[in-house]
Design an enzyme around this catalytic site. Structure first.
Site, short mmCIF file in Angstrom:
data_model
loop_
_atom_site.label_atom_id
_atom_site.label_comp_id
_atom_site.label_asym_id
_atom_site.label_seq_id
_atom_site.Cartn_x
_atom_site.Cartn_y
_atom_site.Cartn_z
N ASP A 85 40.69 -6.95 -43.41
CA ASP A 85 39.52 -6.79 -42.54
C ASP A 85 39.74 -5.68 -41.52
OD1 ASP A 85 41.46 -8.49 -41.23
OD2 ASP A 85 39.92 -9.00 -39.75
N GLU A 180 42.30 -11.19 -39.93
CA GLU A 180 43.37 -11.03 -38.94
C GLU A 180 42.81 -10.57 -37.61
OE1 GLU A 180 46.64 -8.80 -36.79
OE2 GLU A 180 44.64 -8.15 -37.42
#
Length: 415
Positions: A85, A180
């Site tokens: 991400d 994350e």
């Protein structure tokens, strides 16, 4: 590492950053955005094409694959991990990566928004990269080097090891995680099922960086209760919780304990969100320090300040919610010194000085370390993170691939 090897890291990186994988801190789903799976599917396809027979993505968007051991020795199973991400801070939609060949040290004007200029004077590390090929975005988005540089590096490691069986290594687990950037990256991960004994995240910056220490972190919400009343007849009745919250925020320290005035090993308290109505308002904080015990001191200070604030607003009240986020990986890694020592040796074999600095933030590795997988953080070259000025050096990424090849060799040699 073979001098004839044609690195694939740059081509992979350029592909991956064009896939929008921005996570969403306001989502209750996992992963927080379905589009993160778009990159996961690509990675599974590429790993399968390399010959890794167990490459897969599970329902939680974790991408797994195994590179089997080719050593006769009993080598600990090592996991390399990066997150897919990108940060919610800046748009990740429509990323257009640009390679600036043979960078000459001048300011880089980003073409899709010429007001966005990566000024060499503001980026000392960029001046160390003169002659390198620098990749940036085009000016309207972040680049996504955090952490697609790490993803591409691990993928190129897998590619190299598949093509060079003469490099002896133990079993290697590949792990790519979602979310994350919103602090939930390994929330659903089954570490026991992963089957690794040692981990390394690829999510640090400057070439040669090895991070084995990070902030301990809590989240704290302070809720203020007021008294609602119709504003037309509110005299003597209304206690506006928004004003109480605003007074509280205004009383926070300005010259200390704030991100904008701290550095190095200094901790901070940081209000990140305020919301509410006249009846009820809340202020959300992130609280950080390398000394875990200090988090409690900061939280006590905030509670005391909130209690003092409501004294100025008779009829108001307050409550507190504290949630642990992650802890300093140093507390775990100090029990397993070889994990860091072998990484230091791998960096030196790559021809780089070892740079060890504490992370003023957290990584998946911090969470993994407390989940039973000791996991320091290694360099990728990613710089100016979470911004339109993000950049990465091609040569840094290639050195990181080389460093990982050296690292798996060090583990095999010392088994």
């Amino acid at each position: 590492m073979s001098n004839s090897y044609q690195y694939t890291v740059t081509g992979r990186f350029l592909r991956y950053v064009q896939v929008d994988t921005q996570s969403d801190p306001h989502s209750d789903s996992f992963p927080s955005t379905e589009k993160q799976k778009d990159l996961g599917r690509i990675l599974v396809q590429e790993l399968t094409a390399m010959g890794l027979t167990d490459a897969r993505m599970d329902d939680n968007a974790y991408v797994h694959a195994t590179i089997p051991s080719n050593s006769d020795r009993k080598v600990p199973v090592v996991c390399f991990c990066s997150h897919m991400d990108t940060a919610p801070d800046c748009s990740g939609t429509g990323v257009k990566p640009i390679i600036h060949r043979n960078y000459d040290g001048t300011d880089i004007v980003l073409p899709d928004d010429p007001s966005q200029v990566i000024r060499a004077a503001d980026h000392p590390y960029l001046l160390k990269k003169i002659g390198d090929d620098i990749i940036t975005a085009s000016g309207t988005t972040l680049l996504g080097a955090d952490d697609k540089a790490g993803v591409a590096i691990i993928m190129d490691l897998a590619n190299f090891l598949q093509l060079h069986p003469e490099v002896k290594h133990g079993e290697i687990k590949i792990l790519f995680t979602p979310d994350e950037e919103v602090g939930r990256g390994v929330e659903k991960l089954d570490v026991e099922q992963l089957g690794a004994e040692v981990g390394y995240t690829l999510d640090a910056g400057e070439a040669g960086s090895l991070e084995d220490e990070n902030f301990s972190a809590d989240g704290m919400t302070i809720i203020f209760h007021g008294v609602s009343a119709h504003p037309g007849s509110a005299k003597g009745k209304l206690v506006n919780a928004l004003k109480v919250a605003a007074a509280f925020v205004g009383a926070l320290p300005h010259e200390s304990l704030s991100p904008e005035v701290t550095s190095g090993r200094e901790g901070f308290i940081h209000p990140v969100h305020i919301s509410g109505t006249a009846e009820k308002a809340s202020v959300q904080f992130i609280i950080r320090d390398f000394n875990t015990a200090k988090l409690g001191e900061y939280e006590y200070m905030l509670q005391h300040l909130a209690d003092e604030t409501i004294k100025r607003f008779p009829g108001s009240g307050t409550e507190f919610v504290v949630k642990e986020q992650y802890r300093n990986m140093k507390e775990v890694l100090s029990q397993y010194p070889k994990i860091v020592q072998y990484a230091e040796e791998a960096i030196r074999r790559t021809g780089l000085p070892v740079i060890k600095e504490p992370i003023r933030g957290g990584t998946d590795g911090a969470r993994l370390s407390y989940m039973g997988l000791p996991c320091p953080n290694l360099f990728t070259g990613e710089m100016a993170l979470h911004s339109k000025h993000e950049y990465v050096s091609v040569q840094d990424m290639e050195m990181s691939v080389n460093m990982l090849v050296n690292l798996v060799s060090v583990w095999e040699e010392n088994a």
